[in-house]
Design a protein around this motif. Structure first.
Motif, PDB file in Angstrom:
ATOM      1  N   THR A  27       8.692  17.718  15.403  1.00 34.40           N
ATOM      2  CA  THR A  27       8.957  19.067  16.369  1.00 34.40           C
ATOM      3  C   THR A  27       8.826  19.624  16.837  1.00 34.40           C
ATOM      4  OG1 THR A  27       9.628  19.664  13.200  1.00 34.40           O
ATOM      5  CG2 THR A  27       9.494  21.164  14.325  1.00 34.40           C
ATOM      6  N   ILE A  28       9.206  20.128  17.328  1.00 32.47           N
ATOM      7  CA  ILE A  28       8.596  20.556  19.038  1.00 32.47           C
ATOM      8  C   ILE A  28       9.399  21.528  18.877  1.00 32.47           C
ATOM      9  CG2 ILE A  28       8.576  20.439  21.684  1.00 32.47           C
ATOM     10  CD1 ILE A  28       9.708  17.521  21.042  1.00 32.47           C
ATOM     11  N   PRO A  29       8.081  23.122  19.503  1.00 33.09           N
ATOM     12  CA  PRO A  29       8.307  24.407  19.596  1.00 33.09           C
ATOM     13  C   PRO A  29       8.502  24.666  20.863  1.00 33.09           C
ATOM     14  CG  PRO A  29       5.688  24.206  19.157  1.00 33.09           C
ATOM     15  CD  PRO A  29       6.274  22.977  19.001  1.00 33.09           C
ATOM     16  N   SER A  35      11.147  29.299  17.949  1.00 31.07           N
ATOM     17  CA  SER A  35      12.637  28.639  18.007  1.00 31.07           C
ATOM     18  C   SER A  35      11.976  26.818  18.510  1.00 31.07           C
ATOM     19  CB  SER A  35      12.853  28.586  19.813  1.00 31.07           C
ATOM     20  OG  SER A  35      14.227  30.182  19.522  1.00 31.07           O
ATOM     21  N   ILE A  36      12.361  25.914  17.018  1.00 26.90           N
ATOM     22  CA  ILE A  36      11.869  25.029  17.723  1.00 26.90           C
ATOM     23  C   ILE A  36      13.110  23.899  17.938  1.00 26.90           C
ATOM     24  CG2 ILE A  36      10.030  25.576  15.908  1.00 26.90           C
ATOM     25  CD1 ILE A  36      11.778  24.519  13.370  1.00 26.90           C
TER      26      ILE A  36
END
Length: 78
Positions: A27-29, A35-36
């Motif tokens: 999981t990347i913000p 927003s992810i």
């Protein structure tokens, strides 16, 4: 806590053309805190663009193949 979550992230990937490999979920913000981006990152030296094809299914196995997920790779612009 991070190391306890690692076995839940790592998976085995089986492609339609018979290729197998491994990957992990991440999981990347981005842009802001709301927003992810959730992605599956593969070992690209084994699984490349000719293995994970658009509009085809791949099989993901988690937790020593106790959990299996079938995913359609959908790319609308192709």
């Amino acid at each position: 806590m991070f190391f306890e979550q690692m076995p839940k992230c790592i998976c085995k990937i089986k492609c339609n053309n018979g290729s197998n490999g491994t990957g992990f979920f991440c999981t990347i913000p981005y842009l802001d805190d709301w927003s992810i981006l959730r992605v599956l990152i593969t070992n690209n030296h084994v699984l490349g663009e000719n293995d994970i094809l658009p509009n085809k299914n791949i099989n993901i196995s988690l937790n020593n193949e106790k959990v299996q997920i079938n995913i359609l790779i959908y790319i609308p612009y192709i």
